[in-house]
Structure formats: structure tokens, C-alpha cells
Write a protein that holds these residues in place. Sequence first.
Motif, PDB file in Angstrom:
ATOM      1  N   GLU A  94      44.409 -16.548  -6.901  1.00 12.37           N
ATOM      2  CA  GLU A  94      43.833 -15.778  -7.985  1.00 12.37           C
ATOM      3  C   GLU A  94      44.262 -16.142  -9.222  1.00 12.37           C
ATOM      4  N   TYR A  99      41.984 -16.732 -12.740  1.00 11.91           N
ATOM      5  CA  TYR A  99      42.335 -15.861 -13.727  1.00 11.91           C
ATOM      6  C   TYR A  99      42.482 -16.314 -14.675  1.00 11.91           C
ATOM      7  N   HIS A 119      47.018  -6.516  -9.465  1.00  8.25           N
ATOM      8  CA  HIS A 119      48.111  -6.923  -8.310  1.00  8.25           C
ATOM      9  C   HIS A 119      49.622  -6.219  -8.270  1.00  8.25           C
ATOM     10  N   HIS A 153      39.799  -2.933  -6.951  1.00 11.02           N
ATOM     11  CA  HIS A 153      40.180  -4.301  -7.840  1.00 11.02           C
ATOM     12  C   HIS A 153      38.972  -5.387  -7.293  1.00 11.02           C
ATOM     13  N   GLU A 157      35.996  -7.556  -9.701  1.00 10.81           N
ATOM     14  CA  GLU A 157      36.184  -8.984  -9.393  1.00 10.81           C
ATOM     15  C   GLU A 157      34.403 -10.093  -9.015  1.00 10.81           C
TER      16      GLU A 157
HETATM   17 FE   FE2 Z   1      42.227  -9.916  -7.462  1.00  8.23          FE
END
Ligand code: FE2
Length: 189
Positions: A94, A99, A119, A153, A157
Motif C-alpha cells: 500500500e 497510496y 499505518h 482503517h 480503504e
Molecule cells: Fe492501509
Amino acid sequence: MAGRETGLMSAGGLAAFAGGAIVAVIASRVLPPLLAGAAGRVAGGDPFDALAEDHRRILALLDAMERTHASATFRRTQLLLRLKRRLAAHALAEEDVIYPLLHDRAREEEDTRRLYAEHADMKMHLFALEMMPKDDPAWPGRVSELRMLIAEHVHQEEEVDFPKLREALDRRATARLSGTVRREKALLL
Ligand SMILES: [Fe+2]
Ligand SMILES: [Fe+2]
């Protein structure tokens, strides 16, 4: 007479053995990501579904950790290491691939920064759990805090950011992304 003998192996044989060992080590570190990348390109697959599957596994590990008894210290250590490894591979994919695309292609700058920061929070929780004596009465509470953080989280996502990125990429780019995600994860798994 052939080269100087070392007793078990000639100097030449030793050098060849050492060379072979180095090649084997390099191959074991480099080949899995390359093969995973190739497999991903061939299989296509959906990178977002694969990441969501990781989420399910990570949450299942946290559930198992929460259910452990204080006397099961070895089991707690074992589950924590498995969680750490799986989360690290997932986060690598990610942070290095998903990201940056979310930031550049989907133009979700604020969301991207928040996901990176979450994270970092997860890593601090993991560190606290690692440092904690495994029979500490605070263990289940700390695991549950981490589970809540991760559950929120991954919800963000799966429900918000992955769909935005999916929309920003065409089919070819999505298929390519599948191989890249697999390759990143194979660096650690
Ligand atoms: Fe994540
Ligand atoms: Fe994720």
C-alpha cells in the motif's frame, strides 16, 4: 597435482561452493518478487480484492490474539509475529504502490496522508505489544485498540479510497497493478 587441497574440498571447489551459495541467497531474495510479479501479470486478478482478502486475514489474526488466555504466552508471541509479518507485507504494497497512486492519480491528497499516518499508529501499537510481557493483563485491551484502529482503517480503504482509485485507473492499469502489488508483498512474505 591438482590445486591445493583443504582437506575436504580443494580451494577451487571451495570458491565454486561459496559462489554457488551466494547465487542461491541472491536467487532466494530476488526470484520470489520477480516470479510473483510475473504470476500477477499472467493471472491478472483484482488487486483491490487481494488487498481486501489480506484485511480479512489480518482481522482474523487479531481476533485470535484477543481470545488467547494470559497463560498462553508462546501462542501470543507466535500470533503477534504472524500479524507483524502479514501487516508489514500488506503495508509495503500500500505505501509503495497504492497510496502514491491514490495521491497522484485519484488526487486524494488528504486521504493519502491520513492512511500513511494510520499505518504509523499501527506500527507503534505493534511495538507496544512486542515490548509487553505476554501475560500482561493489559494485553487484550491493547490488542482490541489495535483491532479497532485497523477495522476503521480498512473500512475507509475498502469503502472510500479503493473505489476512488479503481475509478481513476483503466482496466490495463488495474491488471498491471495486480502484478506490482504481488511483487511488493513477495519481498516480505
Ligand atoms: Fe492501509
Ligand atoms: Fe489495507
